[in-house]
Each structure stands twice: as structure tokens, then as C-alpha cells.
Scaffold this active site. Structure first.
Site, PDB file in Angstrom:
ATOM      1  N   LYS A  35      38.894  23.514  17.574  1.00 33.77           N
ATOM      2  CA  LYS A  35      39.228  24.423  18.667  1.00 33.77           C
ATOM      3  C   LYS A  35      40.748  24.563  18.789  1.00 33.77           C
ATOM      4  O   LYS A  35      41.272  25.669  18.955  1.00 33.77           O
ATOM      5  CB  LYS A  35      38.698  23.818  19.971  1.00 33.77           C
ATOM      6  CG  LYS A  35      37.742  24.679  20.720  1.00 33.77           C
ATOM      7  CD  LYS A  35      37.254  23.889  21.904  1.00 33.77           C
ATOM      8  CE  LYS A  35      36.535  24.738  22.875  1.00 33.77           C
ATOM      9  NZ  LYS A  35      36.165  23.987  24.069  1.00 33.77           N
ATOM     10  N   THR A 120      34.186  21.664  38.362  1.00 39.08           N
ATOM     11  CA  THR A 120      33.418  21.586  39.605  1.00 39.08           C
ATOM     12  C   THR A 120      32.808  20.202  39.693  1.00 39.08           C
ATOM     13  O   THR A 120      31.933  19.855  38.908  1.00 39.08           O
ATOM     14  CB  THR A 120      32.326  22.668  39.621  1.00 39.08           C
ATOM     15  OG1 THR A 120      32.982  23.923  39.453  1.00 39.08           O
ATOM     16  CG2 THR A 120      31.564  22.674  40.929  1.00 39.08           C
ATOM     17  N   PHE A 157      37.401  30.104  41.038  1.00 34.74           N
ATOM     18  CA  PHE A 157      36.338  31.029  41.438  1.00 34.74           C
ATOM     19  C   PHE A 157      36.175  32.133  40.405  1.00 34.74           C
ATOM     20  O   PHE A 157      35.737  33.232  40.727  1.00 34.74           O
ATOM     21  CB  PHE A 157      36.660  31.612  42.816  1.00 34.74           C
ATOM     22  CG  PHE A 157      36.830  30.547  43.877  1.00 34.74           C
ATOM     23  CD1 PHE A 157      35.721  29.903  44.407  1.00 34.74           C
ATOM     24  CD2 PHE A 157      38.091  30.165  44.304  1.00 34.74           C
ATOM     25  CE1 PHE A 157      35.867  28.895  45.364  1.00 34.74           C
ATOM     26  CE2 PHE A 157      38.247  29.164  45.259  1.00 34.74           C
ATOM     27  CZ  PHE A 157      37.133  28.530  45.791  1.00 34.74           C
ATOM     28  N   LEU A 158      36.558  31.819  39.160  1.00 35.19           N
ATOM     29  CA  LEU A 158      36.510  32.888  38.172  1.00 35.19           C
ATOM     30  C   LEU A 158      35.092  33.109  37.670  1.00 35.19           C
ATOM     31  O   LEU A 158      34.287  32.188  37.617  1.00 35.19           O
ATOM     32  CB  LEU A 158      37.454  32.596  37.003  1.00 35.19           C
ATOM     33  CG  LEU A 158      37.254  31.331  36.166  1.00 35.19           C
ATOM     34  CD1 LEU A 158      36.261  31.586  35.040  1.00 35.19           C
ATOM     35  CD2 LEU A 158      38.585  30.899  35.595  1.00 35.19           C
ATOM     36  N   GLU A 160      32.797  34.405  34.486  1.00 31.91           N
ATOM     37  CA  GLU A 160      32.866  34.654  33.059  1.00 31.91           C
ATOM     38  C   GLU A 160      32.842  36.168  32.847  1.00 31.91           C
ATOM     39  O   GLU A 160      32.130  36.880  33.542  1.00 31.91           O
ATOM     40  CB  GLU A 160      31.674  34.004  32.346  1.00 31.91           C
ATOM     41  CG  GLU A 160      31.809  32.502  32.327  1.00 31.91           C
ATOM     42  CD  GLU A 160      30.651  31.806  31.630  1.00 31.91           C
ATOM     43  OE1 GLU A 160      29.934  32.448  30.845  1.00 31.91           O
ATOM     44  OE2 GLU A 160      30.486  30.602  31.875  1.00 31.91           O
ATOM     45  N   LYS A 227      34.056  25.009  47.134  1.00 32.90           N
ATOM     46  CA  LYS A 227      33.536  25.533  45.869  1.00 32.90           C
ATOM     47  C   LYS A 227      32.004  25.595  45.872  1.00 32.90           C
ATOM     48  O   LYS A 227      31.398  26.607  45.530  1.00 32.90           O
ATOM     49  CB  LYS A 227      34.043  24.631  44.739  1.00 32.90           C
ATOM     50  CG  LYS A 227      33.397  24.854  43.418  1.00 32.90           C
ATOM     51  CD  LYS A 227      33.827  26.154  42.796  1.00 32.90           C
ATOM     52  CE  LYS A 227      33.035  26.431  41.530  1.00 32.90           C
ATOM     53  NZ  LYS A 227      33.544  27.533  40.786  1.00 32.90           N
ATOM     54  N   PHE A 272      26.792  41.199  45.101  1.00 29.31           N
ATOM     55  CA  PHE A 272      25.816  40.114  44.939  1.00 29.31           C
ATOM     56  C   PHE A 272      24.517  40.358  45.707  1.00 29.31           C
ATOM     57  O   PHE A 272      23.873  39.447  46.195  1.00 29.31           O
ATOM     58  CB  PHE A 272      26.449  38.741  45.249  1.00 29.31           C
ATOM     59  CG  PHE A 272      27.262  38.258  44.094  1.00 29.31           C
ATOM     60  CD1 PHE A 272      28.445  38.904  43.768  1.00 29.31           C
ATOM     61  CD2 PHE A 272      26.819  37.231  43.282  1.00 29.31           C
ATOM     62  CE1 PHE A 272      29.179  38.541  42.651  1.00 29.31           C
ATOM     63  CE2 PHE A 272      27.547  36.851  42.157  1.00 29.31           C
ATOM     64  CZ  PHE A 272      28.733  37.505  41.851  1.00 29.31           C
ATOM     65  N   LEU A 273      24.184  41.639  45.805  1.00 33.24           N
ATOM     66  CA  LEU A 273      22.869  42.012  46.362  1.00 33.24           C
ATOM     67  C   LEU A 273      22.073  42.758  45.302  1.00 33.24           C
ATOM     68  O   LEU A 273      21.097  43.426  45.622  1.00 33.24           O
ATOM     69  CB  LEU A 273      23.052  42.921  47.581  1.00 33.24           C
ATOM     70  CG  LEU A 273      23.453  42.259  48.899  1.00 33.24           C
ATOM     71  CD1 LEU A 273      23.572  43.326  49.994  1.00 33.24           C
ATOM     72  CD2 LEU A 273      22.446  41.192  49.332  1.00 33.24           C
ATOM     73  N   CYS A 283      26.733  27.956  36.336  1.00 29.75           N
ATOM     74  CA  CYS A 283      27.304  27.546  37.632  1.00 29.75           C
ATOM     75  C   CYS A 283      26.280  27.500  38.757  1.00 29.75           C
ATOM     76  O   CYS A 283      26.107  26.461  39.396  1.00 29.75           O
ATOM     77  CB  CYS A 283      28.427  28.481  38.005  1.00 29.75           C
ATOM     78  SG  CYS A 283      29.685  28.560  36.718  1.00 29.75           S
TER      79      CYS A 283
HETATM   80  C1  UGA Z   1      29.997  32.279  39.333  1.00 29.23           C
HETATM   81  C2  UGA Z   1      30.814  32.722  40.567  1.00 29.23           C
HETATM   82  O1  UGA Z   1      30.651  34.134  40.773  1.00 29.23           O
HETATM   83  C3  UGA Z   1      32.303  32.408  40.366  1.00 29.23           C
HETATM   84  O2  UGA Z   1      33.023  32.734  41.562  1.00 29.23           O
HETATM   85  C4  UGA Z   1      32.442  30.909  40.091  1.00 29.23           C
HETATM   86  O3  UGA Z   1      33.799  30.570  39.854  1.00 29.23           O
HETATM   87  C5  UGA Z   1      31.629  30.561  38.863  1.00 29.23           C
HETATM   88  O4  UGA Z   1      30.251  30.884  39.104  1.00 29.23           O
HETATM   89  C6  UGA Z   1      31.770  29.080  38.582  1.00 29.23           C
HETATM   90  O5  UGA Z   1      31.383  28.266  39.424  1.00 29.23           O
HETATM   91  O6  UGA Z   1      32.387  28.709  37.566  1.00 29.23           O
HETATM   92  P1  UGA Z   1      29.518  33.297  36.888  1.00 29.23           P
HETATM   93  O7  UGA Z   1      28.437  32.261  36.808  1.00 29.23           O
HETATM   94  O8  UGA Z   1      30.477  33.465  35.758  1.00 29.23           O
HETATM   95  O9  UGA Z   1      30.429  33.046  38.209  1.00 29.23           O
HETATM   96  O10 UGA Z   1      28.793  34.686  37.048  1.00 29.23           O
HETATM   97  P2  UGA Z   1      28.459  35.720  38.224  1.00 29.23           P
HETATM   98  O11 UGA Z   1      29.137  37.000  37.928  1.00 29.23           O
HETATM   99  O12 UGA Z   1      28.640  35.121  39.549  1.00 29.23           O
HETATM  100  O13 UGA Z   1      26.896  35.926  37.969  1.00 29.23           O
HETATM  101  C7  UGA Z   1      25.974  34.857  38.088  1.00 29.23           C
HETATM  102  C8  UGA Z   1      24.569  35.344  37.858  1.00 29.23           C
HETATM  103  O14 UGA Z   1      24.109  36.090  38.968  1.00 29.23           O
HETATM  104  C9  UGA Z   1      24.391  36.246  36.646  1.00 29.23           C
HETATM  105  O15 UGA Z   1      23.206  35.868  35.963  1.00 29.23           O
HETATM  106  C10 UGA Z   1      24.227  37.627  37.230  1.00 29.23           C
HETATM  107  O16 UGA Z   1      23.459  38.466  36.411  1.00 29.23           O
HETATM  108  C11 UGA Z   1      23.512  37.310  38.531  1.00 29.23           C
HETATM  109  N1  UGA Z   1      23.704  38.306  39.597  1.00 29.23           N
HETATM  110  C12 UGA Z   1      24.944  38.557  40.077  1.00 29.23           C
HETATM  111  C13 UGA Z   1      22.603  38.954  40.124  1.00 29.23           C
HETATM  112  O17 UGA Z   1      21.466  38.739  39.703  1.00 29.23           O
HETATM  113  N2  UGA Z   1      22.796  39.849  41.132  1.00 29.23           N
HETATM  114  C14 UGA Z   1      24.022  40.118  41.636  1.00 29.23           C
HETATM  115  O18 UGA Z   1      24.115  40.942  42.573  1.00 29.23           O
HETATM  116  C15 UGA Z   1      25.123  39.460  41.099  1.00 29.23           C
END
Ligand code: UGA
Length: 454
Positions: A35, A120, A157-158, A160, A227, A272-273, A283
Site C-alpha cells: 500500500k 470510530t 463524518f465523511l 465513502e 459519532k 436520508f429518507l 459504518c
Molecule cells: C456513513 C455516514 O453518512 C458518514 O457521516 C459517516 O462518517 C460514515 O458512515 C462513517 O461512520 O464512517 P457511509 O457509510 O459512507 O457514511 O455511507 P452513506 O452515504 O451514509 O450511506 C449508508 C447507506 O445508507 C448506503 O447503503 C446507502 O445506500 C443507504 N441510504 C442512504 C439509504 O438507503 N437511504 C438514504 O436516504 C441514504
């Protein structure tokens, strides 16, 4: 400032590269030589849009090494961003964190270093890391005089796929420590982001509405809890939309409209709805499980968080039930799944809904065809049992298929010329696992459009 980052996974790499981009002098340490070699060559070991561009823009301030001795001495801040996988009982496995903390303590030699938990970690880990650092430091025969250090928590809070934007233009920065000097150091480190004074990367202009970033400066335990509380809330917001979605399907309501109508209330918010097969990734599943495990240590139940998890697994099962409702018999049917990564713009397959759906269909005697625009290489390595079902082309997924499920809403799928494929199918059942396709249009094209809720 001088910064060391331990661990070059999503969190460590994004933190290191972003801080180097802001002008700090950053050394990233990882025990994986391959890496490190890749990163030295300017290539990124993870799939993250923009990361290689930022690596190039930040290169002059960035060093990669496998040696703590090259990275820790002289650092004002050491970020520990190692993996914390789930142990069998749901609590995070902290072996890597312990070993990283011990190695850091063996190399500390600056008058004051803040050691930041960026992974985390369970509530209370700050104290635990502090104790490990002190014990390990005390064992050093070459222990330098006048070396001080303190532990802080700085949760990330990033998301992916949006990692760089979430780091450079965040909604807030949270720092927690019981040592005021650490908070001052971190405040200084993040000034360019807090005040948005840096020149934006060429490929990621500053959003027009970007303002000064609020800083939450608090004690260690509160930062650690923020968190978990935030991730669990996002997870339950999605599960709530999905639970309402199931009722909407029963009463004949349209969950997309219901979610829109709810989300426009600013107290609720529209993000997120999005209903569908539910959340996956590394996560939400892990953090909700860990929150329940921590609460159990205090003899406390977390019924809301538990329910969010149950609803989430139910959504995956419901996707398979919808197919069964349509096809009546699953045995011998050929079902195509579009999208394997847990969400678009990543090749991460951890806890991806597609895996459960594919396994459940196979267990019921169906045949599957799997496709993803980006994650197939990783899929072959991580899912050898499912790898034989991969399709190279979208045509192959649709050919002679009894049903196709859109599992991950990659832009490539949304932009498909859907009219081309319907004729290839044996029966044109299209299950929209994310409620993102235009139902009327799909029906006009000849598909039998079904959604997870509806
Ligand atoms: C999540 C959080 O959003 C970040 O703020 C946090 O930093 C991160 O976890 C972490 O703890 O490292 P992530 O897992 O990368 O980020 O992805 P999200 O974009 O949050 O999506 C999570 C899941 O929820 C995905 O499977 C997505 O498809 C799903 N989702 C998201 C839904 O089904 N509906 C929504 O309205 C939004």
C-alpha cells in the site's frame, strides 16, 4: 504543523491527504508495504473519486512510510485511524488500535503531542488509549525527558464516495479532549477548514453556500458519543422511511411522495429518507451494533436503535419476497442484480444489500447474474462463492432473465438506454430497489415495474 497519520484506509488516507493539501507536513504510516509503495507512486489503493487528484496536489507535503520512527517523532498531532472491525459479540475489535497506540508511544519524542482517535471507537476508548500510551511509554529505556502527550477524539463524518468534499467542506468539526492544550492544537490544525481560507482544489470548487464551519469543542466522552449518535440517527431515519414505505405499499400511497412531503419540513429534512433495500456499508451496521453493546455494559437497552436494525434487515428480505410475489416460483428463475457495492461511487462491499439478496435467491433455488460498474475486481477477491455469477456486460444480465433488480443506484444504470434491454428478458419484471427509476416511463417501455415499497 507536523502531522502523523497511522493507517491509510478511507479515514486515514483522506485525513492525511486533506491536511497535507491544506499545507501541513504529513507523514502517513501503514504496516502494509504494498500500500505504501502504491501511495508513494501517487496511486490510490481505495476507490474514492478525486483522491488521486488530491494526492497529486498535496504531494509536496506528504510522505508515506511503514516505520513509526519515521513518522511520530516531532509530530504535533498523531491521528490513529486504524480499522476497528466488529468482534463476534458486536463490540469493535480493538487489537489494531492497541498495537498502534503501543507503537506510537514507543516513538513519541516531542514536547507535546496530541494523539487523536480518528477510528470510530467505543465510548471510553480515549481513556483506554491514554492508559496504553502511558504504560507503553513507561517501558521505554530511551524515554526522553520533557515529552508530554494527551488523547483527543476527533470523529469523522465523511461518506465513502464523498470523502474529500465531506472533509474540506464539512457540516461541523468535532473535537473532544479532557486536556485543554489538545483542543487548542486541534483548533489550530483545522483553522483553514473552519474559516474556509484555503484555496479550493481545482477539481472540487468550494460550494457556493460554504460558510465558516462550526467547531464543537467538548470533552472526550461527548465527542465519542456524538459519532455514534449521529450515525445511529441517520440509520434510523432511513429505516423509518422504509417502515413507512411498507405501510405506504399496503394503503396504496407513494412512499417517494410521502418522503418528499415529510422531508420538506425543515425540522425533519429531506436527506436520508430515500427508501429502498436499506443501508449497508462498514459504518451503520457496525456502529448501531456497537452502540447497543456499549449500552448493554451499562444495563441499558436501546430499543429504537434495535428496531432500526431489524427494519433494515427486513427490507432485504422484502426485496426477495417482492420477486416471489411476481414470479410465484423462484426455483430455476434467472434474476439479474444491478449494483453490488453498498452504494454508488465506492467499490466497498461490506454489508452490501446485494450480497444478502443474492445469497437468499440462491438458497431458494434461483440463478443469479451479478453486475457492478466498479466493484467486480474486489468482489472476485472477497466473495469467491458468488464470483462465478458475475456478468461482464449489462446485456448478459438482462438476457433471458425472469427479473432484474436495481440494487445500487449507480449513475451508469440510471443513464442506461432502458428501451434496449426489455426485449432481451424472458419476463420483463423490474424491481427498483432504490425507488429511483421513473415508474411510468419504465411501464411505457414495457417493463413490469415494481418497487420495494409499492
Ligand atoms: C456513513 C455516514 O453518512 C458518514 O457521516 C459517516 O462518517 C460514515 O458512515 C462513517 O461512520 O464512517 P457511509 O457509510 O459512507 O457514511 O455511507 P452513506 O452515504 O451514509 O450511506 C449508508 C447507506 O445508507 C448506503 O447503503 C446507502 O445506500 C443507504 N441510504 C442512504 C439509504 O438507503 N437511504 C438514504 O436516504 C441514504
Amino acid at each position: 504543523m507536523k502531522v502523523c497519520v497511522v493507517g491509510t484506509g478511507y479515514v486515514g488516507l483522506t485525513t492525511g491527504v486533506s491536511l497535507a493539501f491544506l499545507g501541513h507536513e504529513v507523514t502517513c504510516v501503514d504496516h502494509d508495504q504494498a500500500k505504501v509503495d502504491m501511495l508513494r507512486g501517487g496511486r490510490c489503493p481505495i476507490y474514492e473519486p478525486g483522491m488521486e487528484d488530491l494526492l497529486a496536489e498535496a504531494a509536496r507535503n506528504l510522505t508515506f512510510t511503514t516505520s513509526y520512527e519515521d513518522a511520530v517523532p516531532g509530530a504535533d498531532v498523531v491521528f490513529v485511524a486504524v480499522q476497528t472491525p466488529s468482534a463476534a459479540d458486536g463490540s469493535p475489535d480493538l487489537r489494531y488500535l492497541r498495537s498502534a497506540a503501543e507503537s506510537v508511544a514507543q516513538a513519541l519524542n516531542h514536547d507535546f503531542t496530541v494523539v487523536v482517535n480518528k477510528s470510530t471507537v467505543p465510548i471510553g476508548s480515549g481513556n483506554w488509549v491514554d492508559a496504553i500510551l502511558r504504560d507503553s511509554f513507561a517501558t521505554r529505556e530511551d524515554r526522553p525527558e520533557g515529552v508530554e502527550f494527551a488523547v483527543a477524539s476527533n470523529p469523522e463524518f465523511l461518506r465513502e464516495g464523498n470523502a474529500i468534499a465531506d472533509t474540506l467542506y464539512p457540516d461541523r468539526i468535532v473535537i473532544g479532549s479532557d486536556n485543554p492544550r489538545s483542543l487548542e492544537v486541534l483548533n489550530r490544525l483545522y483553522r483553514p477548514i473552519i474559516n474556509q481560507t484555503f484555496t479550493a482544489p481545482t477539481f472540487l470548487p468550494r460550494p457556493e453556500d460554504a460558510n465558516a464551519v462550526p467547531l464543537v469543542s467538548t470533552d472526550l466522552a461527548s465527542a465519542e458519543l456524538i459519532k455514534y449518535a449521529a450515525n445511529a440517527f441517520l440509520a434510523l431515519k432511513i429505516s423509518y422511511a422504509n417502515e413507512i414505505g411498507q405501510l405506504a405499499a399496503k394503503v396504496g400511497a407513494d412512499i417517494t411522495e410521502v418522503a418528499r412531503g415529510m422531508g420538506l419540513d425543515q425540522r425533519i429534512g429531506s436527506r436520508f429518507l430515500q427508501p429502498g433495500v436499506g443501508w449497508g456499508g462498514s459504518c451503520f451496521g457496525k456502529d448501531t451494533k456497537a452502540l447497543i453493546a456499549t449500552a448493554a455494559e451499562y444495563n441499558l437497552e436501546m430499543p429504537i436503535v434495535k428496531a432500526a436494525r431489524d427494519v433494515n434487515s427486513r427490507q432485504r428480505a422484502i426485496a426477495v419476497e417482492r420477486l416471489q410475489d411476481e414470479l410465484r416460483i423462484l426455483k430455476g428463475r434467472k434474476i439479474g442484480l444491478l449494483g453490488l457495492a453498498f452504494k454508488p461511487n465506492t467499490d466497498d462491499l461490506r454489508d452490501a444489500p446485494a450480497l444478502d439478496i443474492a445469497n437468499s435467491l440462491l438458497a431458494r433455488g434461483a440463478r443469479v447474474k451479478l453486475h457492478d460498474p466498479v466493484a467486480t475486481e474486489r468482489f472476485r477477491k472477497e466473495q469467491p462463492d458468488l464470483a462465478p455469477y458475475l456478468s461482464e456486460t449489462i446485456d448478459d444480465v438482462f438476457a433471458d432473465c425472469d427479473a432484474v433488480v436495481l440494487v445500487t443506484e449507480w449513475a451508469q444504470y440510471l443513464e442506461l438506454d432502458w428501451s434496449k434491454f426489455v426485449g432481451l428478458m424472458r419476463s420483463p419484471i423490474l424491481l427498483d430497489g432504490r425507488h429511483v427509476l421513473d415508474a411510468d416511463r419504465m411501464r411505457r417501455l414495457g417493463y413490469r415495474y415494481v418497487a420495494v415499497s409499492g
